[in-house]
Design a protein around this motif. Structure first.
Motif, mmCIF file in Angstrom:
data_model
loop_
_atom_site.group_PDB
_atom_site.id
_atom_site.type_symbol
_atom_site.label_atom_id
_atom_site.label_comp_id
_atom_site.label_asym_id
_atom_site.label_seq_id
_atom_site.Cartn_x
_atom_site.Cartn_y
_atom_site.Cartn_z
ATOM 1 N N PRO A 93 42.612 28.206 52.572
ATOM 2 C CA PRO A 93 41.948 29.237 51.777
ATOM 3 C C PRO A 93 41.262 30.291 52.643
ATOM 4 C CG PRO A 93 40.595 27.265 51.870
ATOM 5 C CD PRO A 93 41.885 26.933 52.582
ATOM 6 N N ALA A 94 41.226 31.529 52.144
ATOM 7 C CA ALA A 94 40.462 32.606 52.776
ATOM 8 C C ALA A 94 39.110 32.683 52.071
ATOM 9 C CB ALA A 94 41.212 33.928 52.667
ATOM 10 N N LEU A 95 38.048 32.290 52.757
ATOM 11 C CA LEU A 95 36.732 32.164 52.135
ATOM 12 C C LEU A 95 35.755 33.184 52.710
ATOM 13 C CD1 LEU A 95 36.433 28.268 52.326
ATOM 14 C CD2 LEU A 95 37.261 29.630 50.393
ATOM 15 N N TYR A 96 34.736 33.502 51.920
ATOM 16 C CA TYR A 96 33.600 34.288 52.392
ATOM 17 C C TYR A 96 32.589 33.310 52.973
ATOM 18 C CZ TYR A 96 35.584 38.002 49.469
ATOM 19 O OH TYR A 96 36.412 38.938 48.900
ATOM 20 N N GLY A 97 32.508 33.268 54.294
ATOM 21 C CA GLY A 97 31.656 32.288 54.940
ATOM 22 C C GLY A 97 30.183 32.435 54.636
ATOM 23 N N PHE A 98 29.720 33.664 54.320
ATOM 24 C CA PHE A 98 28.297 33.896 54.060
ATOM 25 C C PHE A 98 27.899 33.539 52.629
ATOM 26 C CE2 PHE A 98 30.596 37.727 53.043
ATOM 27 C CZ PHE A 98 30.036 38.169 51.866
ATOM 28 N N LEU A 99 28.908 33.216 51.769
ATOM 29 C CA LEU A 99 28.626 32.818 50.396
ATOM 30 C C LEU A 99 28.707 31.304 50.265
ATOM 31 C CD1 LEU A 99 30.666 35.426 48.311
ATOM 32 C CD2 LEU A 99 28.215 35.439 48.782
ATOM 33 N N GLY A 101 29.785 27.740 48.351
ATOM 34 C CA GLY A 101 31.034 27.336 47.718
ATOM 35 C C GLY A 101 31.120 27.816 46.283
ATOM 36 N N ARG A 102 30.033 27.635 45.529
ATOM 37 C CA ARG A 102 30.004 28.070 44.126
ATOM 38 C C ARG A 102 30.188 29.582 44.019
ATOM 39 N NH1 ARG A 102 28.166 25.664 39.654
ATOM 40 N NH2 ARG A 102 27.114 24.044 40.881
ATOM 41 N N ASP A 103 29.486 30.345 44.874
ATOM 42 C CA ASP A 103 29.589 31.801 44.794
ATOM 43 C C ASP A 103 30.970 32.298 45.196
ATOM 44 O OD1 ASP A 103 27.038 32.091 43.843
ATOM 45 O OD2 ASP A 103 26.139 32.492 45.807
ATOM 46 N N ARG A 139 25.899 25.064 49.470
ATOM 47 C CA ARG A 139 25.985 25.285 50.920
ATOM 48 C C ARG A 139 26.893 26.469 51.216
ATOM 49 N NH1 ARG A 139 27.806 19.876 53.716
ATOM 50 N NH2 ARG A 139 28.369 21.469 55.265
ATOM 51 N N LYS A 140 26.591 27.202 52.288
ATOM 52 C CA LYS A 140 27.444 28.317 52.676
ATOM 53 C C LYS A 140 28.786 27.786 53.161
ATOM 54 C CE LYS A 140 23.700 31.522 53.782
ATOM 55 N NZ LYS A 140 23.894 32.237 52.513
ATOM 56 N N ALA A 141 29.839 28.501 52.826
ATOM 57 C CA ALA A 141 31.190 28.036 53.130
ATOM 58 C C ALA A 141 31.429 27.909 54.623
ATOM 59 C CB ALA A 141 32.218 28.974 52.513
ATOM 60 N N ARG A 142 30.712 28.702 55.444
ATOM 61 C CA ARG A 142 30.923 28.610 56.884
ATOM 62 C C ARG A 142 30.471 27.273 57.455
ATOM 63 N NH1 ARG A 142 26.910 32.940 57.181
ATOM 64 N NH2 ARG A 142 24.832 32.068 57.519
ATOM 65 N N THR A 143 29.661 26.525 56.702
ATOM 66 C CA THR A 143 29.213 25.211 57.166
ATOM 67 C C THR A 143 30.159 24.097 56.720
ATOM 68 O OG1 THR A 143 27.855 24.686 55.212
ATOM 69 C CG2 THR A 143 26.837 26.021 56.942
ATOM 70 N N TYR A 144 31.172 24.428 55.951
ATOM 71 C CA TYR A 144 32.110 23.425 55.445
ATOM 72 C C TYR A 144 33.053 22.968 56.560
ATOM 73 C CZ TYR A 144 31.042 24.216 50.462
ATOM 74 O OH TYR A 144 30.447 24.289 49.238
ATOM 75 N N SER A 145 33.418 21.697 56.516
ATOM 76 C CA SER A 145 34.469 21.184 57.388
ATOM 77 C C SER A 145 35.819 21.721 56.905
ATOM 78 C CB SER A 145 34.484 19.661 57.362
ATOM 79 O OG SER A 145 34.873 19.203 56.072
ATOM 80 N N LEU A 146 36.865 21.524 57.727
ATOM 81 C CA LEU A 146 38.202 21.961 57.340
ATOM 82 C C LEU A 146 38.625 21.310 56.025
ATOM 83 C CD1 LEU A 146 40.865 23.412 57.857
ATOM 84 C CD2 LEU A 146 41.553 21.507 59.325
ATOM 85 N N GLY A 147 38.351 20.008 55.903
ATOM 86 C CA GLY A 147 38.718 19.320 54.666
ATOM 87 C C GLY A 147 37.987 19.862 53.456
ATOM 88 N N MET A 148 36.698 20.186 53.611
ATOM 89 C CA MET A 148 35.925 20.748 52.506
ATOM 90 C C MET A 148 36.448 22.133 52.126
ATOM 91 S SD MET A 148 32.116 19.551 53.701
ATOM 92 C CE MET A 148 31.240 20.278 52.308
ATOM 93 N N LYS A 149 36.868 22.899 53.111
ATOM 94 C CA LYS A 149 37.448 24.211 52.806
ATOM 95 C C LYS A 149 38.751 24.058 52.028
ATOM 96 C CE LYS A 149 35.362 26.557 56.783
ATOM 97 N NZ LYS A 149 35.598 27.164 58.111
ATOM 98 N N GLN A 150 39.544 23.044 52.396
ATOM 99 C CA GLN A 150 40.768 22.780 51.636
ATOM 100 C C GLN A 150 40.431 22.438 50.181
ATOM 101 O OE1 GLN A 150 43.345 24.130 53.551
ATOM 102 N NE2 GLN A 150 44.516 22.416 52.742
ATOM 103 N N ARG A 151 39.403 21.640 49.989
ATOM 104 C CA ARG A 151 38.992 21.272 48.633
ATOM 105 C C ARG A 151 38.539 22.507 47.848
ATOM 106 N NH1 ARG A 151 37.191 15.670 47.959
ATOM 107 N NH2 ARG A 151 37.524 14.498 49.876
ATOM 108 N N LEU A 152 37.795 23.382 48.510
ATOM 109 C CA LEU A 152 37.327 24.580 47.821
ATOM 110 C C LEU A 152 38.500 25.494 47.444
ATOM 111 C CD1 LEU A 152 34.747 25.957 46.828
ATOM 112 C CD2 LEU A 152 34.668 27.194 49.008
ATOM 113 N N GLY A 153 39.481 25.593 48.340
ATOM 114 C CA GLY A 153 40.681 26.362 48.013
ATOM 115 C C GLY A 153 41.423 25.779 46.829
ATOM 116 N N LEU A 154 41.478 24.464 46.765
ATOM 117 C CA LEU A 154 42.124 23.811 45.637
ATOM 118 C C LEU A 154 41.332 24.054 44.352
ATOM 119 C CD1 LEU A 154 44.388 22.049 44.601
ATOM 120 C CD2 LEU A 154 43.098 20.033 45.329
#
Length: 319
Positions: A93-99, A101-103, A139-154
């Motif tokens: 996923p392409a995420l906004y790291g400063f936002l 997960g919810r935002d 939590r801000k997305a930039r603090t997420y692990s790779l796996g958590m980022k995958q979950r957020l993309g899903l």
């Protein structure tokens, strides 16, 4: 207004080809048929053309030749009508790291002109819960692990009900528990009527969750069909444990077992695809020849066997 009907073939591809500048052929004359309601595994090593194919299916890049239809409509011509009915997670996923997960999810949903803003907060909360990120939602997305980022993309792909869900390596970066949870979620979505198109280089992942599969290598389709039918065509393996491996291999060879290998005290061979000998007869022949058998059994064929038979190459079996 009634929702659009879903055709029996959700993805239909004919002769799909992608050649990049310089002559590199990434996808070569691909034909695919993905049945409605299936969990369709798109299987191949890294670099085999899976992601390029998905990008063409979704209208993100133009094919060099061939055609693709999603939900009965030609792509990319019908992208505006089709894509709201398709959820996708491609190449991470392409995420906004400063936002948070919810935002991030609120921003993604607001960018969808067909999404109902009145139900946005509730749908975001439900999507976060489905992928196990409720506790980390602030939590801000930039603090997420790779796996958590995958979950957020899903979660972003699940903000609305979808007729088709396209997932490219969805368990990338997940630990074994996370992989099990994603597999369970995929099964739930399929049970709810969503067709899932799952790209992976992990044979074990495909075999556990998919009803149908296609095998690619070096841009070309090698096989496709129901997983149980593909596996049924693979040769089974015979495994004999004995201290007398040389004599055991000789007896098995005389009775039609091929591809014999010896590792330690284990003799492994392939049973013939047709008119395979009864394992009980093989065991009796070993005993008659004075082979002291400590263990004897057969292993069913697997997708790994299918791939090796098609290509003669090895493959990643698990993460």
């Amino acid at each position: 207004m009634q929702p659009p009907s879903v055709p029996d073939t959700v993805v239909e591809v004919r002769g799909l080809t992608k050649r990049y500048r310089g002559g590199q052929l990434a996808v070569d004359g691909l034909d695919l048929d993905v049945p409605r309601g299936s969990v369709f595994g798109f299987l191949g090593p890294n670099g085999s053309g899976k992601t390029t194919t998905i990008r063409m299916l979704l209208g993100l890049i133009e094919p060099s030749a061939g055609s693709a239809r999603l939900l009965g409509e030609s792509m990319p011509a019908a992208a505006r009508e089709v894509l709201p009915r398709v959820g996708a997670l491609i190449e991470g996923p392409a995420l906004y790291g400063f936002l948070s997960g919810r935002d991030n999810l609120l921003r993604f949903d607001a960018a969808d002109p067909t999404a109902d803003p009145q139900t946005r907060a509730a749908r975001v909360g439900e999507a976060l819960e489905r992928v196990g990120l409720t506790a980390a939602a602030r939590r801000k997305a930039r603090t997420y692990s790779l796996g958590m980022k995958q979950r957020l993309g899903l979660a972003a792909a699940l903000l609305r009900p979808r007729d088709l869900l396209v997932l490219d390596e969805p368990t990338n970066g997940l630990d074994p528990q996370g992989m099990r949870e994603i597999r369970s979620l995929v099964r739930e979505l399929s049970d709810d009527g969503t067709t899932v198109f799952l790209s992976s280089h992990l044979l074990d992942e495909i075999e556990q969750v998919c009803t149908h599969a296609a095998v690619m290598s070096r841009g070309r389709l090698l096989a496709q069909g129901a997983v149980d039918e593909l596996v049924a065509g693979a040769r089974g393996r015979l495994v004999v444990t004995t201290a007398d491996t040389g004599n055991a291999a000789r007896v098995l060879r005389e009775h039609g077992v091929t591809g014999l290998t010896v590792v330690g005290d284990r003799v492994t061979g392939e049973l013939p695809a047709a008119e395979a000998p009864d394992p009980a007869d093989l065991n009796a022949a070993l005993v008659r020849s004075g082979v002291r058998v400590r263990a004897f059994g057969t292993e069913h064929g697997s997708l790994e066997d299918v791939f090796v038979a098609l290509t003669g190459e090895g493959f990643d079996v698990a993460g």
